[in-house]
Write a protein that holds these residues in place. Structure first.
Motif, PDB file in Angstrom:
ATOM      1  N   ARG A  35      30.416  38.051  45.374  1.00 49.24           N
ATOM      2  CA  ARG A  35      31.577  37.756  46.219  1.00 49.24           C
ATOM      3  C   ARG A  35      32.730  37.203  45.388  1.00 49.24           C
ATOM      4  O   ARG A  35      33.886  37.552  45.609  1.00 49.24           O
ATOM      5  CB  ARG A  35      31.203  36.769  47.312  1.00 49.24           C
ATOM      6  N   LEU A  36      32.391  36.355  44.422  1.00 47.70           N
ATOM      7  CA  LEU A  36      33.406  35.797  43.544  1.00 47.70           C
ATOM      8  C   LEU A  36      34.028  36.892  42.671  1.00 47.70           C
ATOM      9  O   LEU A  36      35.240  36.940  42.483  1.00 47.70           O
ATOM     10  CB  LEU A  36      32.813  34.695  42.665  1.00 47.70           C
ATOM     11  N   VAL A  37      33.195  37.781  42.168  1.00 51.58           N
ATOM     12  CA  VAL A  37      33.682  38.892  41.353  1.00 51.58           C
ATOM     13  C   VAL A  37      34.621  39.769  42.177  1.00 51.58           C
ATOM     14  O   VAL A  37      35.698  40.170  41.715  1.00 51.58           O
ATOM     15  CB  VAL A  37      32.505  39.713  40.792  1.00 51.58           C
ATOM     16  N   SER A  38      34.267  40.049  43.413  1.00 49.30           N
ATOM     17  CA  SER A  38      35.125  40.856  44.285  1.00 49.30           C
ATOM     18  C   SER A  38      36.456  40.156  44.553  1.00 49.30           C
ATOM     19  O   SER A  38      37.506  40.796  44.556  1.00 49.30           O
ATOM     20  CB  SER A  38      34.425  41.137  45.614  1.00 49.30           C
ATOM     21  N   LEU A  39      36.404  38.859  44.757  1.00 57.97           N
ATOM     22  CA  LEU A  39      37.621  38.095  44.998  1.00 57.97           C
ATOM     23  C   LEU A  39      38.546  38.137  43.784  1.00 57.97           C
ATOM     24  O   LEU A  39      39.745  38.356  43.911  1.00 57.97           O
ATOM     25  CB  LEU A  39      37.285  36.644  45.348  1.00 57.97           C
ATOM     26  N   VAL A  40      37.980  37.951  42.599  1.00 57.16           N
ATOM     27  CA  VAL A  40      38.786  37.971  41.377  1.00 57.16           C
ATOM     28  C   VAL A  40      39.413  39.342  41.182  1.00 57.16           C
ATOM     29  O   VAL A  40      40.586  39.459  40.835  1.00 57.16           O
ATOM     30  CB  VAL A  40      37.935  37.564  40.157  1.00 57.16           C
ATOM     31  N   ARG A  41      38.658  40.387  41.426  1.00 55.65           N
ATOM     32  CA  ARG A  41      39.208  41.746  41.297  1.00 55.65           C
ATOM     33  C   ARG A  41      40.315  41.984  42.317  1.00 55.65           C
ATOM     34  O   ARG A  41      41.340  42.585  41.998  1.00 55.65           O
ATOM     35  CB  ARG A  41      38.097  42.775  41.458  1.00 55.65           C
ATOM     36  N   LEU A  42      40.120  41.510  43.526  1.00 52.69           N
ATOM     37  CA  LEU A  42      41.138  41.652  44.563  1.00 52.69           C
ATOM     38  C   LEU A  42      42.424  40.923  44.174  1.00 52.69           C
ATOM     39  O   LEU A  42      43.525  41.457  44.296  1.00 52.69           O
ATOM     40  CB  LEU A  42      40.608  41.113  45.893  1.00 52.69           C
ATOM     41  N   LEU A  43      42.280  39.705  43.673  1.00 53.53           N
ATOM     42  CA  LEU A  43      43.447  38.934  43.249  1.00 53.53           C
ATOM     43  C   LEU A  43      44.153  39.570  42.059  1.00 53.53           C
ATOM     44  O   LEU A  43      45.382  39.568  41.982  1.00 53.53           O
ATOM     45  CB  LEU A  43      43.030  37.495  42.918  1.00 53.53           C
ATOM     46  N   ALA A  44      43.388  40.146  41.145  1.00 53.88           N
ATOM     47  CA  ALA A  44      43.990  40.822  39.987  1.00 53.88           C
ATOM     48  C   ALA A  44      44.779  42.047  40.429  1.00 53.88           C
ATOM     49  O   ALA A  44      45.887  42.302  39.939  1.00 53.88           O
ATOM     50  CB  ALA A  44      42.911  41.213  38.984  1.00 53.88           C
ATOM     51  N   ARG A  45      44.229  42.814  41.368  1.00 52.62           N
ATOM     52  CA  ARG A  45      44.956  43.991  41.878  1.00 52.62           C
ATOM     53  C   ARG A  45      46.239  43.571  42.580  1.00 52.62           C
ATOM     54  O   ARG A  45      47.282  44.196  42.404  1.00 52.62           O
ATOM     55  CB  ARG A  45      44.066  44.787  42.838  1.00 52.62           C
ATOM     56  N   GLN A  46      46.180  42.494  43.362  1.00 46.69           N
ATOM     57  CA  GLN A  46      47.367  42.019  44.067  1.00 46.69           C
ATOM     58  C   GLN A  46      48.421  41.522  43.084  1.00 46.69           C
ATOM     59  O   GLN A  46      49.612  41.785  43.251  1.00 46.69           O
ATOM     60  CB  GLN A  46      47.001  40.905  45.056  1.00 46.69           C
ATOM     61  N   ALA A  47      47.989  40.815  42.045  1.00 46.36           N
ATOM     62  CA  ALA A  47      48.931  40.333  41.037  1.00 46.36           C
ATOM     63  C   ALA A  47      49.598  41.496  40.310  1.00 46.36           C
ATOM     64  O   ALA A  47      50.809  41.471  40.055  1.00 46.36           O
ATOM     65  CB  ALA A  47      48.217  39.421  40.039  1.00 46.36           C
TER      66      ALA A  47
END
Length: 64
Positions: A33-45
């Motif tokens: 879940r943390l990995v998915s969150l980090v990837r999501l935030l990186a895509r948004q950034a």
């Protein structure tokens, strides 16, 4: 002196989709879940950065 082209892209579409071959494998203790969150935030950034650059380019073009 070289003449500058008057070509402007009407619409810019950026698609970031990394194939699974380039994704680093997770350690056994990493929370998916943390990995998915980090990837999501990186895509948004990345999306925000590209949008800001496009807007800055539009402002520069209007000033010229």
């Amino acid at each position: 002196m070289a003449r500058q082209r008057d070509t402007i892209a009407g619409k810019l579409r950026l698609v970031l989709d990394a194939p699974d071959a380039y994704v680093t494998p997770l350690r056994s203790g990493a929370d998916p879940r943390l990995v998915s969150l980090v990837r999501l935030l990186a895509r948004q950034a990345a999306r925000d950065f590209v949008n800001a650059e496009v807007e800055a380019a539009k402002r520069r073009d209007l000033q010229e």
